[in-house]
Design an enzyme around this catalytic site. Structure first.
Site, PDB file in Angstrom:
ATOM      1  CG  ASP A  66      -1.741   1.247   1.363  1.00 42.85           C
ATOM      2  OD1 ASP A  66      -2.645   1.462   0.545  1.00 42.85           O
ATOM      3  OD2 ASP A  66      -1.461   2.035   2.293  1.00 42.85           O
ATOM      4  CD  GLU A 138      -3.373  -1.809  -1.197  1.00 43.94           C
ATOM      5  OE1 GLU A 138      -3.552  -0.595  -1.399  1.00 43.94           O
ATOM      6  OE2 GLU A 138      -3.730  -2.388  -0.142  1.00 43.94           O
TER       7      GLU A 138
END
Length: 249
Positions: A66, A138
């Site tokens: 992320d 992610e």
């Protein structure tokens, strides 16, 4: 992080390593240490149910991925759209890193069938849920960063998101090329001409320079991480130049 030793992968895959190899092909990156990729695909339901080890899931790599994604997108937008203020850049980045956008990229990579899910999550269609796909993607980005570092991660993510970034920018009324073409046709009666004058830097960090002219007169210069982005910036500068001419007494 699971490193070394046998892992209990889903039984329906006769050759899970082949499944991973095909995914790497779609991703455009071959892992040196495939355990990073394998961990990225382990949902917590599978880690709890099959591995009996909650820490074996992909959530830590998701956390890292992320952050990598946010920085890659910020860097790309900063370099490609030098004319945009902070607020516009933030709005574009927010759309690019949303769960919906990430799930779309994950589906393009056919990530869902690669996920390791617990029985209940699998029965409920977990491999096609937006949030699970976004989280796993992610985690894959985190895996690329761990395996190869910043430059490679930026190159991989750039390939996956550049076209979407251009579309988002255009949808948010940032299509300076279209606006400049309309003005140039009205002012000069001809379409603008874009010329690539430089392409500098390594392949994974290329920067392009473009000039735009009308009726033989150079009106704008642009630089960006792609030819399209450089053209957009050149068109923006040309629009400013023509509007400034109009304001002069």
């Amino acid at each position: 992080m699971i490193r070394g030793g046998p892992l209990r992968w889903r039984q329906e895959y006769v050759d899970y390593d082949n499944v991973l190899a095909e995914f790497e092909e779609r991703l455009g990156y071959r892992f040196k240490d495939q355990s990073y990729l394998k961990t990225a695909l382990i949902h917590k339901s599978y880690a709890n149910e099959q591995l009996r080890d909650p820490a074996a899931c992909n959530e830590r790599q998701e956390f890292l991925g992320d952050a990598v994604l946010d920085l890659v997108m910020a860097d790309y937008l900063f370099r490609s759209y030098a004319q945009l203020p902070e607020g516009e850049l933030s709005r574009i980045r927010s759309e690019l890193v949303s769960a919906k956008a990430l799930a779309k990229v994950a589906r393009q990579l056919n990530l869902g069938p690669c996920l390791q899910l617990g029985r209940g999550e699998r029965r409920s269609g977990g491999q096609d849920k937006d949030n699970l796909l976004a989280d796993a993607l992610e985690a894959v980005f985190g895996a690329v960063f761990l395996d190869a570092g910043w430059d490679v991660a930026r190159a991989v993510l750039g390939r996956l998101f550049e076209a979407t970034a251009v579309r988002v920018a255009q949808r948010k009324s940032l299509d300076y090329k279209t606006r400049f073409q309309e003005l140039a046709q009205a002012r000069f009666g001809v379409a603008p001409v874009y010329e690539l004058v430089a392409a500098e830097g390594p392949d994974h960090q290329r920067e392009y320079t473009v000039v735009v002219s009308c009726d033989g007169k150079t009106l704008g210069h642009g630089r960006g991480g792609s030819k399209k982005a450089a053209q957009q910036q050149a068109a923006c500068e040309a629009l400013v130049a023509l509007n400034t001419e109009n304001d002069e007494p």
